[in-house]
Write a protein that holds these residues in place. Sequence first.
Motif, PDB file in Angstrom:
ATOM      1  N   HIS A 194      49.731   9.195  28.178  1.00  0.00           N
ATOM      2  CA  HIS A 194      50.627   9.606  27.392  1.00  0.00           C
ATOM      3  C   HIS A 194      50.365  11.171  27.173  1.00  0.00           C
ATOM      4  N   ASN A 195      51.129  12.032  26.326  1.00  0.00           N
ATOM      5  CA  ASN A 195      50.963  13.318  25.929  1.00  0.00           C
ATOM      6  C   ASN A 195      49.678  13.251  25.286  1.00  0.00           C
ATOM      7  N   PRO A 196      48.856  14.302  25.266  1.00  0.00           N
ATOM      8  CA  PRO A 196      47.744  14.501  24.318  1.00  0.00           C
ATOM      9  C   PRO A 196      48.169  14.689  23.029  1.00  0.00           C
ATOM     10  N   ARG A 197      47.503  14.089  22.049  1.00  0.00           N
ATOM     11  CA  ARG A 197      47.802  14.481  20.563  1.00  0.00           C
ATOM     12  C   ARG A 197      46.902  15.296  20.118  1.00  0.00           C
ATOM     13  N   GLU A 247      46.270  16.183  14.004  1.00  0.00           N
ATOM     14  CA  GLU A 247      46.850  15.169  13.506  1.00  0.00           C
ATOM     15  C   GLU A 247      46.202  13.939  12.813  1.00  0.00           C
TER      16      GLU A 247
END
Lengths: 417, 211
Positions: free
Chosen positions: B58-61, B65
């Motif tokens: 997935h896209n890195p968070r 956050e």
Amino acid sequence: MKQPLPHHLPFWIGLVLFALAGIVPASGQEADGPSDADRFFPRQGFMLTGYGGAGYNVLLADGETPNNFSTIFAPIMLFQISDRFLFEGEFEFEIEEGVTATDLEYAQLDVSLNDHFTLVAGKFLLPFANFSERFHPTWINRLPSVPAVYGSHGAAAAPTDPMLPILSDIGVQLRGAFDLGNFQTVTAEVFVTQGPVVAPDEEESAGGHDEGGPLAAAGKGAAILSGGGAGGLAFGSNTSDNNNNKMVGGRLGFSISPYFEANVSGMTAAYDAAGDLNFSALALHLEGRHGPFTLHSEFIRTWQDLLEEEDHEGLAAAKGASATGALNEGLVETLARSGYWVQLAYRTGPWQPVVRWSQLFDGKAGSETLTDAGRQLALGLDYWFEPSFVLKLEYLINDEEVDIDNNRLALQLAFGF
Amino acid sequence: MRLLASSLLLFVIAYLGLASQTSVLPEPGDEIALSDTTLAARIGLGAELFSRTCQRCHNPRGPAERTDREWVIIMQHMQTRANLTRGQARLVRDFLLASNDADLVPGRLRSDLETPTEITDDLIAKGRLVYQGAGTCFACHGGNLEGGPIAPSLSDAQWKNGSGDYADILGIIRNGVPGTAMAAYPGGITDEQAQQVAAYVWAVSHGRVDR
């Protein structure tokens, strides 16, 4: 037909891994107690995370099935019991085409045995290929639909009967990861679970994600066993185990993060009450990255023993015989199916065009074709508002042997929280 | 033939398990000083692992956050989900903890710091021993917490740094005060000892116990 996997092999692999987990000495950071960051935190904690989405599906040229809104909400609860024990569970609540489905996707205890091995017990996503375990959540899957080889989780309008559901089952699993340096990793998993059973009739079905049979065509399905007889196979907790034969399987992988990953996986189990009819599957997963390009692919092959009934033409599942636990006088043939999917995505700023090709070949038992071939082309365009918040547009083109036009246009807003 | 193949496979797996025990990554437990240059290297390695491994699925968070505690729990989950070794998971975790805070201090809790639900007499007694012993706090702050030429009093309600509540006191002991002689984990005390002496200082400054 001889099944491709020796049934006892994963057992011995698992035994060795368990032995290694016990005798392998812990690395210094574990043996010496908490690390730098560990000492700052209380040992117990809880957090709520998960994903969801809302969508709109248009079946083109159908004229009968109304266009539908859909929604999914999947909360994930993480309970940190200590720095070695974590309990995690995911529920799924989904409304699609007027059907409300609830499911316990997984509920597992993760026990970190040492630096390399983790024991998982409970209901878990099976380490078979990668899509089931890692890519199916709405904010990770680049398209609203799942590859045509899989049923459920957005599999509406598939070109033919899917091969497998998004796989989860109850049992125990041992996972190993070995760092070879230079961001190269070898991973290995073995598992023992309840295994598949013959799915209940459609009218008895609760519409869960893991059931097969006629539900498969509606996108709720699992592996299908066709040819005139009733019933597909059901995986997961919708039914109790019907025999003492557990499913065994495993996966062996190698990766060079983030550029390349490959793994091979397999599983095998008897699914009838007598333990005479077997189901097996093999998969090869390949993925690669280069700059903004990402390529994923999976090649899957399944074998399913079928029992011929005398009063059916061709070959069919002898559901009656399975229920009584006795073989009838018919022949046993093996339905062999193959399929694959390949997906290419390209990221440019917040936009990400995606192309996915899925193909299922004729499913044959001997010389007889029992399941039709099908092909599916998905053209998608994603817009990423945030790393975990995306709007997806998809045009799905199905090409199947039967002359049914079930192409689809889908729009989905997906998020991870 | 099948038995031979099975045996060879078992040997390979056993070899991988036994031969891979020496991690090529630094051991997080090796260093104590938070400002050690090795710490910067660890955070850098954790950053690289973060960027390489997260994008596999997935896209890195963004690190900001989540709070520190949430990242600790999430990385324990991701160790299993992403098939990481424990060492790799901890390096990524330490990078995230360092990156969601202005100061590159892993594990700083900000609002996650908690006052113990009960500061017990036992905790205070142990803290007194740390103050007068391993922590060497008396050397600067005086044997009666009265202060000295280079360190303020700890026995009254006047605080140069922080508000004087338990969380702030503990934070100072853990992180030190830049530009002063107040070092993090003075005397090389453990975090458990830091919590004990923080409880003692809090109790004295709030009139709960005599010095």
